[in-house]
Design a protein around this motif. Structure first.
Motif, mmCIF file in Angstrom:
data_model
loop_
_atom_site.group_PDB
_atom_site.id
_atom_site.type_symbol
_atom_site.label_atom_id
_atom_site.label_comp_id
_atom_site.label_asym_id
_atom_site.label_seq_id
_atom_site.Cartn_x
_atom_site.Cartn_y
_atom_site.Cartn_z
ATOM 1 N N ASP A 17 0.821 -1.215 0.000
ATOM 2 C CA ASP A 17 0.000 0.000 0.000
ATOM 3 C C ASP A 17 0.855 1.264 0.000
ATOM 4 O O ASP A 17 1.609 1.508 0.937
ATOM 5 C CB ASP A 17 -0.919 0.009 1.229
ATOM 6 N N GLY A 18 0.712 2.063 -1.059
ATOM 7 C CA GLY A 18 1.438 3.330 -1.130
ATOM 8 C C GLY A 18 2.874 3.189 -1.604
ATOM 9 O O GLY A 18 3.551 4.187 -1.839
ATOM 10 N N THR A 23 -2.913 2.455 -3.512
ATOM 11 C CA THR A 23 -4.138 2.138 -2.771
ATOM 12 C C THR A 23 -4.512 3.204 -1.740
ATOM 13 O O THR A 23 -5.631 3.190 -1.228
ATOM 14 C CB THR A 23 -3.969 0.806 -2.013
ATOM 15 N N MET A 24 -3.568 4.096 -1.415
ATOM 16 C CA MET A 24 -3.806 4.994 -0.282
ATOM 17 C C MET A 24 -5.039 5.889 -0.455
ATOM 18 O O MET A 24 -5.816 6.037 0.494
ATOM 19 C CB MET A 24 -2.553 5.822 0.022
ATOM 20 N N PRO A 25 -5.281 6.484 -1.628
ATOM 21 C CA PRO A 25 -6.505 7.291 -1.762
ATOM 22 C C PRO A 25 -7.774 6.477 -1.518
ATOM 23 O O PRO A 25 -8.734 6.968 -0.925
ATOM 24 C CB PRO A 25 -6.444 7.797 -3.214
ATOM 25 N N VAL A 26 -7.774 5.206 -1.966
ATOM 26 C CA VAL A 26 -8.949 4.347 -1.774
ATOM 27 C C VAL A 26 -9.097 3.985 -0.294
ATOM 28 O O VAL A 26 -10.197 4.010 0.261
ATOM 29 C CB VAL A 26 -8.846 3.077 -2.649
ATOM 30 N N HIS A 27 -7.975 3.669 0.354
ATOM 31 C CA HIS A 27 -8.019 3.393 1.793
ATOM 32 C C HIS A 27 -8.553 4.608 2.554
ATOM 33 O O HIS A 27 -9.388 4.462 3.456
ATOM 34 C CB HIS A 27 -6.622 3.046 2.323
ATOM 35 N N THR A 113 3.491 -6.686 4.138
ATOM 36 C CA THR A 113 2.449 -5.681 4.320
ATOM 37 C C THR A 113 1.770 -5.784 5.675
ATOM 38 O O THR A 113 1.680 -6.869 6.249
ATOM 39 C CB THR A 113 1.381 -5.825 3.194
ATOM 40 N N GLY A 114 1.273 -4.656 6.152
ATOM 41 C CA GLY A 114 0.474 -4.631 7.376
ATOM 42 C C GLY A 114 -0.996 -4.912 7.096
ATOM 43 O O GLY A 114 -1.817 -4.928 8.006
ATOM 44 N N GLU A 115 -1.317 -5.142 5.823
ATOM 45 C CA GLU A 115 -2.693 -5.423 5.416
ATOM 46 C C GLU A 115 -3.036 -6.881 5.717
ATOM 47 O O GLU A 115 -2.161 -7.736 5.823
ATOM 48 C CB GLU A 115 -2.832 -5.130 3.904
ATOM 49 N N TYR A 116 -4.332 -7.164 5.860
ATOM 50 C CA TYR A 116 -4.773 -8.542 6.040
ATOM 51 C C TYR A 116 -4.644 -9.301 4.716
ATOM 52 O O TYR A 116 -4.753 -8.722 3.638
ATOM 53 C CB TYR A 116 -6.215 -8.573 6.558
ATOM 54 N N ARG A 117 -4.420 -10.619 4.823
ATOM 55 C CA ARG A 117 -4.112 -11.428 3.629
ATOM 56 C C ARG A 117 -5.202 -11.330 2.559
ATOM 57 O O ARG A 117 -4.893 -11.162 1.369
ATOM 58 C CB ARG A 117 -3.896 -12.896 4.041
ATOM 59 N N GLU A 118 -6.448 -11.408 2.963
ATOM 60 C CA GLU A 118 -7.553 -11.388 1.985
ATOM 61 C C GLU A 118 -7.480 -10.135 1.109
ATOM 62 O O GLU A 118 -7.574 -10.205 -0.117
ATOM 63 C CB GLU A 118 -8.903 -11.437 2.719
ATOM 64 N N ILE A 119 -7.302 -8.973 1.746
ATOM 65 C CA ILE A 119 -7.251 -7.701 1.006
ATOM 66 C C ILE A 119 -5.962 -7.614 0.196
ATOM 67 O O ILE A 119 -5.963 -7.171 -0.956
ATOM 68 C CB ILE A 119 -7.346 -6.499 1.969
ATOM 69 N N ALA A 120 -4.836 -8.016 0.799
ATOM 70 C CA ALA A 120 -3.540 -7.949 0.105
ATOM 71 C C ALA A 120 -3.571 -8.773 -1.182
ATOM 72 O O ALA A 120 -3.090 -8.330 -2.234
ATOM 73 C CB ALA A 120 -2.426 -8.433 1.023
#
Length: 199
Positions: A17-18, A23-27, A113-120
């Motif tokens: 992310d970023g 993805t940052m604007p969407v987040h 990533t610090g994102e969850y696996r499903e989203i990543a």
């Protein structure tokens, strides 16, 4: 000024992310929808300060600092649903993606990533990054998130490269700190992508 691989690097690790995906604007938009729904403040300055932190940890931070009693599981689910409804426009970030393209098949690479696996996994599929990466460490794979070095140390293990020879590409403060604490070669991508359009 061009983004480059350090001559000492034997393995490359990328945040998503970023850093690799825009993805940052969407987040940020999805956070605003959730903040309005649940009645908390999440200004842009705080959003960028906490970037790289898993959503559940951000909810805990908001609970603590805004005296809220949000249910982390419920708000994480709402945030993920909002994000997935908006994420069709995500593209790769050109200068960082160029490093991936140029080194694919030459140096081992991983995503941390610090994102969850499903989203990543959805993000890398939408952007076509899944073609380049099969090694990925997400928030679901660690007990301590960035700025703890665990994410990047697990990436180093996956690509079988000692931490000192791993170069990390990051845009978030927590991630940059995690890379430093892991003893890796740290590259802050922000100066290279600030004035670039996504490729």
């Amino acid at each position: 000024m061009e983004l480059k691989v350090d001559p000492k690097a034997r393995g490359l690790i990328f945040d998503i992310d970023g850093t690799l995906a825009d993805t940052m604007p969407v987040h940020y938009r999805s956070w605003q929808l959730v903040a309005e729904r649940y009645g908390f403040d999440y200004p842009e300055s705080l959003f960028y300060r906490l970037s790289g932190m898993p959503t559940g940890d951000i909810i805990s931070y908001i609970n603590e600092h805004q005296r809220m009693d949000l249910n982390p599981k419920e708000v994480v689910r709402a945030k993920n649903e909002a994000y997935l409804a908006l994420n069709g426009s995500i593209r790769v970030i050109g200068p960082v993606f160029k490093i991936v393209e140029e080194n694919y098949g030459k140096l081992p690479m991983a995503l941390g990533t610090g994102e969850y696996r499903e989203i990543a996994l959805i993000n890398i599929r939408i952007t076509g990054l899944d073609r380049y990466f099969d090694k990925i460490v997400t928030a679901d794979d660690v007990t301590r998130s960035k700025p703890d070095p665990e994410t990047f140390l697990k990436c180093a293990e996956l690509i079988n490269v000692p931490p000192a020879f791993c170069q990390v590409f990051e845009d978030g403060g927590a991630g940059l700190e995690a890379a430093r604490r892991a003893g890796m070669i740290v590259t802050d991508v922000r100066p290279f992508i600030r004035n670039q359009n996504s490729a």
